[in-house]
Design a protein around this motif. Sequence first.
Motif, short mmCIF file in Angstrom:
data_model
loop_
_atom_site.label_atom_id
_atom_site.label_comp_id
_atom_site.label_asym_id
_atom_site.label_seq_id
_atom_site.Cartn_x
_atom_site.Cartn_y
_atom_site.Cartn_z
N LEU A 358 -9.62 3.38 -6.48
CA LEU A 358 -8.69 2.53 -6.79
C LEU A 358 -7.89 3.13 -8.96
CD1 LEU A 358 -9.13 -0.74 -6.08
CD2 LEU A 358 -8.57 1.17 -5.05
N GLY A 359 -8.61 3.45 -9.72
CA GLY A 359 -7.11 4.12 -10.62
C GLY A 359 -6.22 5.14 -10.18
N ARG A 360 -6.82 6.60 -8.85
CA ARG A 360 -5.94 6.89 -8.78
C ARG A 360 -4.62 6.02 -8.26
NH1 ARG A 360 -10.63 9.51 -8.30
NH2 ARG A 360 -10.93 9.01 -6.06
N ALA A 361 -5.01 5.10 -7.25
CA ALA A 361 -3.92 4.63 -5.78
C ALA A 361 -2.92 3.56 -6.68
CB ALA A 361 -5.08 3.60 -4.62
N LEU A 362 -3.52 2.79 -7.71
CA LEU A 362 -2.95 1.73 -8.34
C LEU A 362 -2.72 1.81 -9.62
CD1 LEU A 362 -5.06 -1.11 -6.65
CD2 LEU A 362 -2.98 -0.26 -6.25
N PRO A 363 -2.32 2.95 -10.65
CA PRO A 363 -2.25 3.22 -11.74
C PRO A 363 -0.80 2.30 -12.66
CG PRO A 363 -0.31 4.69 -10.78
CD PRO A 363 -1.34 4.13 -9.49
N PHE A 364 -0.51 1.99 -12.79
CA PHE A 364 -0.43 0.67 -13.37
C PHE A 364 -1.27 -0.39 -13.60
CE2 PHE A 364 2.14 -3.19 -13.91
CZ PHE A 364 2.70 -2.97 -15.08
#
Length: 653
Positions: A358-364
């Motif tokens: 999820l780091g790429r999908a939810l960077p903020f």
Amino acid sequence: MAGFFGRFLGGYGAGLITTGGLRTSFFLSCRAFMEVGFGGSNCYFQALTWMDSELFYASWGFMFDSLTVTMLIVVTGVSSLVHLYSTGYMAEDPHLPRFMSYRSLFTFFMLILVTADNMVQMFVGWEGVGLCSYLLINFWFTRLQANKAAIKAMLVNRVGDFGLALGVMAVYLQFGSVDYATVFARAPTALGDSFLRLGIEVPALTTICILLFVGAVGKSAQLGLHTWLPDAMEGPTPVSALIHAATMVTAGVFRVARCSPLFEFAPTALLVVTVMGAMTAFMAATTGLLQNDLKRVIAYSTCSQLGYMIFACGVSAYNVGVFHLANHAFFKALLFLSAGAVIHAVADEQDMRRMGGLGRALPFTYAMMFIGSLSLMGFPFRTGFYSKDVILEMSWSSYSAAGHFAHALGTLAAFFTAFYSMRLLYLTFLAEPAGYRRVVEGAHESPRNMTLPLALLSIGSVFIGYVSRDWSVGMGSDFWRTALFVRPENQGMVEAEFIPAAIKLVPVVFSLSGAASAYVLYRFAPTTLWSFKQSALGRSMYTFLNRKWRFDKVYNEWIAQPVLSVGHHVTFAGLDRGLIENFGPYGIARSVQARSKRVVAVQSGYVFHYVFSMVLGATLFAVAVAVSDSLVGVDLRVLALFIGLIGLNVLRD
């Protein structure tokens, strides 16, 4: 207004009113903080007389000192951001007005608790936050697990509240007052006094402080009464953020800090506080290692951090404990709200083993949770670092067995905290995706009214510790003035500054080692972890920690079931249904019904029965009149009633 007129206001209107009201409260709290905290203008005033029975007096008054205004900033600041976040997180819920009204009521009772100038008024706020926690945890009342969690929270807290109520009664018995100023001023005069109950003599101040601490054990989820806190995750995520960060769980720490003039004259009570807090920090940190629910991991971190605050108060470092309370509110709210953003993005999935990538999908969101996790683990120059390390230094510099015990367990807890924090980050954001493809591909960042509170809380999680350290726990600072009291022999700030450098570095080294260990094991050696888990030792450890040290099993099998069994077979079946009902209302009703049936049977409708009863009655009455002279003191009306009953029985037979 949101509660009574929510149907007309709608979700948007209720959110606007409640959030606006809390923002106003926050700005007023900032004004009070500047006047009282930095200006030294403590304020005490009585609004009205509440209870006045000559022997007992309690006013409805307010006290604004450094401790109060610090709590006001924390409560109103974090609550206003969580309210704003809730308007986005709960936007699709049709019962949003009810939810916002519960949350506002929760904050209101917490403000009553921290501003009260006497123990009875404090108890109103104390019970109020307990009631609102029940309503909020059980907000989704159609879910069975939410019902169970809310009832569990209420019942467990009743145990602590019972101890607190006894403590308040003991304070009045000893000092003749429940007003803070009066009780604290007279605390030194109670040295050597004792209570004599049932032939047992116990020290008065020690008894009072331990009873007050029992209340803190329940509210702040210390060892033994902590089981309600992880289960409180059944409520909506904003509820968890509010309960764990700024309101309910901090009430116990505030209670101990507020009563520092009493605890300072009860060294045995301070010993109990220190040991209990240290064991709670260690137990919760080890339990969080192997939890798989995203919110439950953060919940156990709250329990562990509360242990730090409690044992800081136990070594007379009340200012450090409150400092960590304020710091913890920011990064714990950030963690919970970030977890809510993750859950919101992945279709309400909470199991970390079904996330990943999820780091790429939810960077903020990843950045926000990363900042919160660094503060939680005490990473250098983050908010948690400035308070957690000072707590450990103060416990070491107390030069007592309890202080060194707390330092050892607190240092180990720091290692485990860093481990499960990095584990959470890795499994959620860095590991390979393990969830459903459509869920991972559909993951998206939250709307602006959810991301703005995260950004503001991240600023506090990075800078608030650095900004407030000097005036909160710095050498020579008089910020707390009379709000906190420490006896000269218990002062340890100077010694904490000059302990060996190696001792100061130990918590940092343990935290960094814990984070590095988690990353290396889960990134490069997952098969090793799996093999160890399949071994006999690994399976036992995993089962023990994953099942939360089996506290729930012990309580259910050794306490709850026997109590329920006794309650059914003895109290209910034996006393209620047996003794009370048979000799009480049901017994009387059945007796009257039976007598009524006998009387009805006499009305046979045959004339000769009625003639016989009249003759029999007249004969018995004549006999009674004939012997009435010998029946001195007997009322003839009673005698006539007796004769009538005899006649009825004769006719019935």
